[in-house]
Scaffold this motif. Sequence first.
Motif, PDB file in Angstrom:
ATOM      1  N   ALA A 224      -2.118   5.331  -7.063  1.00 16.89           N
ATOM      2  CA  ALA A 224      -1.776   6.642  -7.623  1.00 16.89           C
ATOM      3  C   ALA A 224      -0.458   7.159  -7.065  1.00 16.89           C
ATOM      4  CB  ALA A 224      -2.903   7.642  -7.335  1.00 16.89           C
ATOM      5  N   LEU A 225      -0.231   6.944  -5.781  1.00 22.99           N
ATOM      6  CA  LEU A 225       1.035   7.372  -5.167  1.00 22.99           C
ATOM      7  C   LEU A 225       2.211   6.671  -5.828  1.00 22.99           C
ATOM      8  CD1 LEU A 225       3.272   6.430  -2.762  1.00 22.99           C
ATOM      9  CD2 LEU A 225       2.716   8.840  -3.040  1.00 22.99           C
ATOM     10  N   HIS A 226       2.113   5.365  -5.972  1.00 19.71           N
ATOM     11  CA  HIS A 226       3.225   4.611  -6.564  1.00 19.71           C
ATOM     12  C   HIS A 226       3.380   4.909  -8.055  1.00 19.71           C
ATOM     13  CE1 HIS A 226       4.570   2.355  -3.069  1.00 19.71           C
ATOM     14  NE2 HIS A 226       3.297   2.248  -2.721  1.00 19.71           N
TER      15      HIS A 226
ATOM     16  N   GLY B 103       0.793  -1.216   0.000  1.00 17.20           N
ATOM     17  CA  GLY B 103       0.000   0.000   0.000  1.00 17.20           C
ATOM     18  C   GLY B 103       0.825   1.265   0.000  1.00 17.20           C
ATOM     19  N   GLY B 104       0.179   2.358   0.337  1.00 20.52           N
ATOM     20  CA  GLY B 104       0.816   3.671   0.363  1.00 20.52           C
ATOM     21  C   GLY B 104      -0.233   4.755   0.434  1.00 20.52           C
ATOM     22  N   ALA B 105       0.199   5.997   0.631  1.00 24.25           N
ATOM     23  CA  ALA B 105      -0.705   7.151   0.687  1.00 24.25           C
ATOM     24  C   ALA B 105      -1.782   6.969   1.752  1.00 24.25           C
ATOM     25  CB  ALA B 105      -1.333   7.423  -0.675  1.00 24.25           C
TER      26      ALA B 105
ATOM     27  N   THR C 229       5.930   3.503 -10.856  1.00 20.76           N
ATOM     28  CA  THR C 229       5.456   2.116 -10.890  1.00 20.76           C
ATOM     29  C   THR C 229       4.168   2.062 -11.701  1.00 20.76           C
ATOM     30  OG1 THR C 229       6.457   1.553  -8.768  1.00 20.76           O
ATOM     31  CG2 THR C 229       4.666   0.150  -9.525  1.00 20.76           C
ATOM     32  N   THR C 230       4.237   1.471 -12.865  1.00 20.94           N
ATOM     33  CA  THR C 230       3.087   1.409 -13.762  1.00 20.94           C
ATOM     34  C   THR C 230       2.422   0.033 -13.784  1.00 20.94           C
ATOM     35  OG1 THR C 230       4.655   1.046 -15.571  1.00 20.94           O
ATOM     36  CG2 THR C 230       3.855   3.290 -15.252  1.00 20.94           C
TER      37      THR C 230
END
Length: 377
Positions: free
Chosen positions: A78-80, A59-61, A85-86
């Motif tokens: 969206a953060l990554h 995860g993130g954000a 990171t696509t």
Amino acid sequence: MSLTLADARIATPEGVHDGWLTIEDGRITHVGHGPAPRAGHSLAGRLVVPGFVDIHNHGGAGGSFPAGQQDKARDAVALHESHGTTTMVASLVTGTIEDIAAATASLADLCEEGILAGIHFEGPYISKARCGAHNPKLLREPDPKEFGELVKAGRGHVRMLTIAAELPGALDTIRAASAEGVIAALGHSDATYEQTIAGIDAGASVATHLYNALPPLGHRAPGPIAALLEDERVTVELINDGVHVHPAMLRLAYAVAGPGRTALITDAMAATGMGDGTYVLGSMQVDVSNGVARLAEGGSIAGSTLTMDVAFRRAVQQVGLSIAEAVEISSLTPARVLGVADQVGSIAVGKVADLVVLNDSLEVAGVMKRGDWITEP
């Protein structure tokens, strides 16, 4: 619609060259050397690399994939993406079977939208002796039938299972994973060298964050690290944040496994992009201080706050890899693990236009996904 990126340094599987590339309908249609044949978007000599592929990310954000909340998961993606990171797999952690199934079903919706590239079960079939930031009370012995029900909850989007090879039922569950098209990864394990080889023989092909949550190398009892490193069937994940693995040990792993069997991962958790504070990973409280995530109780490292652009930059600047080598282990090799290297993971004609533009300091200046700018340089 056609777009030409000109005046660029382009990292392809053949090496880095000065040139240009053209994108049409979300795919790369031309990759050229020297000046572009037509006017285009000048990148002023900046480096273009393929979008990063992260096969292990929690995860993130502020959002945690194990919670299964779609809005928070979108924030994490969206953060990554903003860090290059696509292509990303959502990793879960040990929980009740009901909670894992519910999160899996929810995240499967995002896989069907193309937001996520799959789901990874890290737990509950792991060793209590090496459980790290997983809740030991919720660990279970592997059960192929139970695992099959979790796979059904994912509607074809479960891509990986981390499992400890020494547990009763593990080998049958690894075989069941292979039969379902799910990658079996060995990790969070107290296995011997021989037990690890048995897991590989049963079909396991990835080492979950090599070195971490495994017994250390021993010259008389080599343990799982030696088995995973030396076996040509195994790709080894490495968390290149300077906390989980010393650069010397990353160089050692790379010297043995090479670019074709080394994959950088983030193992990122909710605090990524958020700063220090208190967070949750599965059912466990995590304190983040100076960017390092540890369990509030016991102090075990609990994932990371790493993004793939930082892992890439460290690979070049701290580990000493070339741009081409760093590209392979952060994009192409993990794409091969997922079986999507025909679509992403390198800059080549016909592939999806997932691109990252980096400045001279290897910091992100632009990100493109499927031919559309997320961040325009």
